[in-house]
Scaffold this active site. Structure first.
Site, PDB file in Angstrom:
ATOM      1  N   SER A  52       0.875  -1.174   0.000  1.00 54.36           N
ATOM      2  CA  SER A  52       0.000   0.000   0.000  1.00 54.36           C
ATOM      3  C   SER A  52       0.914   1.226   0.000  1.00 54.36           C
ATOM      4  O   SER A  52       1.286   1.751   1.031  1.00 54.36           O
ATOM      5  CB  SER A  52      -0.952  -0.011   1.197  1.00 54.36           C
ATOM      6  OG  SER A  52      -0.318   0.326   2.391  1.00 54.36           O
ATOM      7  N   GLU A 216       1.442  -9.110   7.396  1.00 56.51           N
ATOM      8  CA  GLU A 216       2.376  -8.682   8.443  1.00 56.51           C
ATOM      9  C   GLU A 216       2.267  -9.547   9.693  1.00 56.51           C
ATOM     10  O   GLU A 216       2.740  -9.177  10.769  1.00 56.51           O
ATOM     11  CB  GLU A 216       2.155  -7.198   8.768  1.00 56.51           C
ATOM     12  CG  GLU A 216       2.449  -6.320   7.546  1.00 56.51           C
ATOM     13  CD  GLU A 216       2.487  -4.833   7.833  1.00 56.51           C
ATOM     14  OE1 GLU A 216       2.076  -4.417   8.943  1.00 56.51           O
ATOM     15  OE2 GLU A 216       2.921  -4.087   6.954  1.00 56.51           O
ATOM     16  N   ASP A 254      -3.241   2.126  11.889  1.00 58.33           N
ATOM     17  CA  ASP A 254      -2.879   2.615  10.557  1.00 58.33           C
ATOM     18  C   ASP A 254      -3.987   2.200   9.607  1.00 58.33           C
ATOM     19  O   ASP A 254      -3.920   1.149   8.986  1.00 58.33           O
ATOM     20  CB  ASP A 254      -1.537   2.047  10.085  1.00 58.33           C
ATOM     21  CG  ASP A 254      -1.197   2.512   8.668  1.00 58.33           C
ATOM     22  OD1 ASP A 254      -1.913   3.400   8.144  1.00 58.33           O
ATOM     23  OD2 ASP A 254      -0.233   1.992   8.072  1.00 58.33           O
ATOM     24  N   GLU A 295      -2.129   6.668  12.086  1.00 57.92           N
ATOM     25  CA  GLU A 295      -1.301   6.868  10.884  1.00 57.92           C
ATOM     26  C   GLU A 295      -2.190   6.879   9.644  1.00 57.92           C
ATOM     27  O   GLU A 295      -3.111   6.074   9.547  1.00 57.92           O
ATOM     28  CB  GLU A 295      -0.300   5.705  10.812  1.00 57.92           C
ATOM     29  CG  GLU A 295       0.563   5.655   9.559  1.00 57.92           C
ATOM     30  CD  GLU A 295       1.448   4.397   9.554  1.00 57.92           C
ATOM     31  OE1 GLU A 295       1.816   3.906  10.645  1.00 57.92           O
ATOM     32  OE2 GLU A 295       1.743   3.897   8.455  1.00 57.92           O
ATOM     33  N   HIS A 375       8.965  -1.238   9.010  1.00 55.68           N
ATOM     34  CA  HIS A 375       9.173  -2.279   7.991  1.00 55.68           C
ATOM     35  C   HIS A 375       8.254  -2.019   6.799  1.00 55.68           C
ATOM     36  O   HIS A 375       7.508  -1.045   6.794  1.00 55.68           O
ATOM     37  CB  HIS A 375       8.837  -3.641   8.619  1.00 55.68           C
ATOM     38  CG  HIS A 375       7.374  -3.774   8.967  1.00 55.68           C
ATOM     39  ND1 HIS A 375       6.716  -4.966   9.050  1.00 55.68           N
ATOM     40  CD2 HIS A 375       6.431  -2.825   9.241  1.00 55.68           C
ATOM     41  CE1 HIS A 375       5.456  -4.768   9.368  1.00 55.68           C
ATOM     42  NE2 HIS A 375       5.257  -3.472   9.486  1.00 55.68           N
TER      43      HIS A 375
HETATM   44  P1  PGA Z   1       3.163  -1.333   2.908  1.00 57.69           P
HETATM   45  O1  PGA Z   1       2.267  -0.849   4.119  1.00 57.69           O
HETATM   46  O2  PGA Z   1       4.495  -1.766   3.418  1.00 57.69           O
HETATM   47  O3  PGA Z   1       2.369  -2.433   2.297  1.00 57.69           O
HETATM   48  O4  PGA Z   1       3.265  -0.161   1.972  1.00 57.69           O
HETATM   49  C1  PGA Z   1       2.743  -0.484   5.354  1.00 57.69           C
HETATM   50  C2  PGA Z   1       2.068   0.763   5.862  1.00 57.69           C
HETATM   51  O5  PGA Z   1       1.128   1.289   5.250  1.00 57.69           O
HETATM   52  O6  PGA Z   1       2.484   1.269   6.902  1.00 57.69           O
HETATM   53 ZN    ZN Z   2       1.091   3.102   6.729  1.00 58.39          ZN
END
Ligand code: PGA
Ligand code: ZN
Length: 429
Positions: A52, A216, A254, A295, A375
């Protein structure tokens, strides 16, 4: 074996540089870098990858060859490292990581690293940071500590329920994290995270909700309502024997609002909310639940919304910009100026060099903004961000659930740093 020293400042000479394509935690190709110095030091790195992403992130170069990994291969980026980047760096002396990163930026020559690829550049930069530390005879975190900054163990933000782009469930919000702000030390924070994660698993099972995992490592139950997840989280925290609050465990969200912002509206659990209504929904959540950090509560393009969000909520919660700020020093400086949010998420691969990442963190520090090192949803076992968080002294990190090897690699590295150094734990004051 050691190269020349000037105080802590080592000069390194690159002997060989090579890269190859490996898999990340999602089974997608990413880059592994090996950098060898003439002094015998060998340093490596593994490059993370997001799902994302913010629109202003430095460009991750993918092959686009649909016959390999559905177009997601990184052989071109690998070839760039093995070819022109190696040709540019090998046989040259560098007096600092900033010099080496500068050479990478010049070689690429574009504003967003699209030519060589930010994934290639960050891999070389991270390996180079390790090569400098090793040459200096210091731990990576120590070598990343700026003058005047007190290194510290960060508060871990364990993402224990996954939705959005990281899970196939119908949960619109992406990440529900628990943060043991009141833990005595990092090891106790990890213990709290793991114990609550385990209790949550049991509670989900007893309600016949799925215990499958998102990208995650958090659970991805079939729940649509963010408030219902928050209720579960508070139950799990308390059932595990912890208290909510700043002396205990708090919650961080988030939502990654880019993912549910369409046609100027926020689509949450079947409802369509205006930007103002979304902010009021957050206000109610913050009143009802022990949330301390939010976030990407709004989409990166909803800039007026961000001003309102900051105005309305900044006295109650930390407002972190991720997709909004993309670890970009210029964009962060502008957001500070305009009072959009009050904290930055820090992801080295969003900007593409370690030096620029450190610069982004310095700008935040100077402005009194908090920073959370992060991360990506696609990870390797490289624990670079653990050292970065300690060295920069920002006091916050997120690295997913307290489960799955690529997430736990970072938490375990932090446990190791704490076990071998007398450092304070907690948020930077
Ligand atoms: P991403 O998402 O590593 O898939 O971009 C992490 C986040 O939005 O904090
Ligand atoms: Zn984020």
């Amino acid at each position: 074996m050691r190269s020349r020293f000037e105080g802590w400042c080592a000069v390194i000479e690159v002997k060989t540089l090579s890269a190859y394509e490996i898999l990340d935690s999602r089974g997608q190709p990413t880059i592994s870098v090996v950098l060898e110095l003439t002094n015998g030091v060998v340093a490596r790195s593994g490059v993370p990858s997001g799902a994302s992403t913010g629109s202003q992130e430095a460009v991750e170069l993918r092959d686009g060859d649909l016959m390999r990994y559905a177009g997601r291969g990184v052989l071109r980026a690998v070839e760039h490292i093995n070819g022109e980047v190696a040709g540019h760096l090998c046989g040259r002396d560098f007096a600092s990581l900033a010099d080496l990163d500068e050479a990478l930026l010049k070689l690429d020559g574009t504003a967003n690293k699209e030519r060589i690829g930010a994934n290639a550049i960050i891999g070389v930069s991270m390996a180079a940071a390790r090569a400098f530390a090793e040459t200096e005879g210091r731990s990576l975190w120590r070598s990343l500590t700026p003058g005047g900054v007190e290194p510290r163990l960060p508060v871990p933000h364990f993402n224990i329920v996954n939705g959005g782009a990281h899970a196939p469930n119908s949960l619109d919000f992406q990440e529900f994290m628990i943060a043991p702000l009141g833990a005595r030390n990092f090891a106790e924070a990890v213990r709290a995270g793991a114990e609550i994660y385990r209790v949550l698993r049991g509670e989900l099972q007893s309600r016949s909700l799925g215990v499958g995992l998102g990208d995650e490592g958090g659970f991805a139950p079939e729940i649509g309502s963010p408030e219902a997840v928050l209720e579960l989280l508070v139950d799990a925290i308390e059932s595990a024997g912890y208290e909510t609050g700043f002396d205990g465990v708090m919650i961080a969200l988030d939502p990654a609002a880019n993912g549910f912002y369409r046609d100027g509206m926020y689509h949450v659990d079947g409802e369509k909310l205006s930007s103002d209504q979304m902010v009021e929904r957050y206000f109610e959540m913050i009143e009802r639940f022990p949330i301390w950090s939010l976030e990407d509560g709004l989409a990166e393009n909803d800039r007026d919304g961000w001003l309102h969000l900051t105005d309305r909520l900044s006295e109650y919660v930390q407002l972190v910009g991720d997709d909004l700020l993309v670890t970009n020093p210029t964009i962060i400086a502008e957001a500070i100026e305009r009072k959009m949010g009050n904290a930055a998420l820090i992801k080295p691969n969003q900007i593409g060099t370690v030096t620029e990442t450190l610069e982004a963190m310095r700008i935040c520090r100077d402005a009194g903004w908090s920073q959370m090192v992060s991360h990506r949803s696609g990870e390797t076992i490289d624990s670079f961000i653990a050292d970065l968080a300690v060295g920069a002294g920002c006091g916050q990190i997120k690295s997913g659930a307290p489960a799955r090897g690529e997430r736990v690699a970072k938490y375990n590295r932090l446990i190791e740093i704490e076990a071998t150094n007398a450092l304070p734990y907690g948020r930077a004051k």
